[in-house]
Design an enzyme around this catalytic site. Sequence first.
Site, mmCIF file in Angstrom:
data_model
loop_
_atom_site.group_PDB
_atom_site.id
_atom_site.type_symbol
_atom_site.label_atom_id
_atom_site.label_comp_id
_atom_site.label_asym_id
_atom_site.label_seq_id
_atom_site.Cartn_x
_atom_site.Cartn_y
_atom_site.Cartn_z
ATOM 1 N N SER A 2 0.828 -1.173 0.037
ATOM 2 C CA SER A 2 -0.085 -0.015 0.053
ATOM 3 C C SER A 2 0.851 1.230 0.006
ATOM 4 C CB SER A 2 -0.940 0.038 1.067
ATOM 5 O OG SER A 2 -0.136 0.307 2.398
ATOM 6 N N LYS A 3 0.160 2.326 -0.116
ATOM 7 C CA LYS A 3 0.879 3.761 0.010
ATOM 8 C C LYS A 3 2.021 3.764 1.026
ATOM 9 C CE LYS A 3 -1.432 6.918 -2.795
ATOM 10 N NZ LYS A 3 -3.005 6.539 -3.055
ATOM 11 N N ARG A 4 1.652 3.173 2.152
ATOM 12 C CA ARG A 4 2.289 3.041 3.159
ATOM 13 C C ARG A 4 4.022 2.767 3.025
ATOM 14 N NH1 ARG A 4 -1.164 0.428 6.934
ATOM 15 N NH2 ARG A 4 -2.537 0.835 5.403
ATOM 16 N N GLY A 30 5.818 3.491 0.738
ATOM 17 C CA GLY A 30 6.519 4.377 0.042
ATOM 18 C C GLY A 30 6.276 4.201 -1.491
#
Length: 478
Positions: free
Chosen positions: A250-252, A254
């Site tokens: 996911s976006k988390r 990076g």
Amino acid sequence: MSVRVRLAPSPTGTLHIGTARTAVFNWLFARNQGGTFILRVEDTDTERSKAEYTDNILAGLKWLGLDWDEGPFFQSQRLDLYKQAVQTLLDKGLAYRCYCTPDELEAMREAQRAAKQAPRYDNRHRNLTDAERDAYEAEGRTAVIRFKIDDDREIAWNDMVRDRVSWNTNDLGGDMVIARAANAGEVGQPLYNLAVVVDDIDMKISHVIRGEDHIANTAKQILLYEALGATVPEFAHTPLILNEKGAKLSKRDGVTSVSDFQARGYTAAAIGNYMTLLGWSPADGEERFTLEDAAKQFSFDRVNKAGAKFDWDKLNWLNGQILHALPVSELLPLLVPYWKEAGYQFDLETDREWLEAITATIGPSLSVLSEAVEMSRPMMSETIELADKAKQQLELDGVTAVLTHVIQQAEAAERFDAEVAQQIINTVTQALNVKKGLVMKSLRAALTGELSGPDLIQSWVVLHQRGLALGRLQAAIG
Ligand code: GLU
């Protein structure tokens, strides 16, 4: 049967690596089968869809070399088609208007939660009488359109990746909304499952290849194919891409967009290659291939069911392999934007030889292009700053003598190239009876301010030719 597949991205964000991987599998299958690859932009969500995301997605696909044969088609331009299909379902009695208000639906869900039941629409407006309907409309209520989903039916398909998949209609959440709220007698904005099925029928899609997060949608969509009297296509649900901890990427984590990878300095060849390896492997076990090579052998038999873990080391390795194989003339233009962004001063024409020499020096050490900024800093900058470790190295016993000898030799040399540089190191090592490592390390510290970096001899030659080497050596003993 002619193979027709599609990629159906929603332009609500930049091209995500998961979508890119779905694109790769569609493309590989289409090319393997001599089929048609269609691009369809699912932009019916007008609030979240943005033209800049569409541009990013199209540019990313092109960059990866995933050329499409038809499209891009835009769902926002096809709304009439979906509304017609909704009307057909209404006319057939397979869909109906539901007048429930958000508060009523919330109260229903609250009661289900209290009774420890799974939340679902309880189909309460499925069989309204004309009088009830009229009463709701007289109140001014709007209505969504719901598609009837009968309970206790098993929906099964033979998935090209997962073999037999089955789903019980009880678990689909009750009659499903296929069009948003609209005033009496009108059909509101059609929703995802309906629009996808109408398009896949209209575009004669033979194989729907998409991520496994769509499995529950597939069950619903099969019911819509039946209701619309169409042939159900084949389905392939590809495994999710997981991060190193095994959770969905996911976006988390990076970097997740193709454009992020591009900006960091991954090549399209490496990303295409690596996307393919995320879930598929060729029979010969080879890990480096072009998309064209992979297309020749691609089949869903060799696509894994299990989630594919994103392995940065492998991607970096692949990217490095690809960069190392590039001739200087091809690598240099790829580095220029990073150098410019770093603010390095050069003229592409008059400094060409020097830039080529830097490229040849750092090329073999690169795994991503952005590393070129740090690796070439000592060669690109007039001055350097000594890192602490380099300072300590230069303070070691004997280093001043070593560098003094090096300077004398370098000044005396008639020409200066890699061979001469190597000779100087050997001569000084022998003359002073010191370890070669001491000479090399001290030279590197003095010339670059670091203790590690690209090939020392080549770096030295580049610096010497640029007139920067002697001054740095003198400063180090100064
Ligand atoms: N627009 C959907 C998505 O981006 C497409 C899913 C599908 O391939 O049907 O997830």
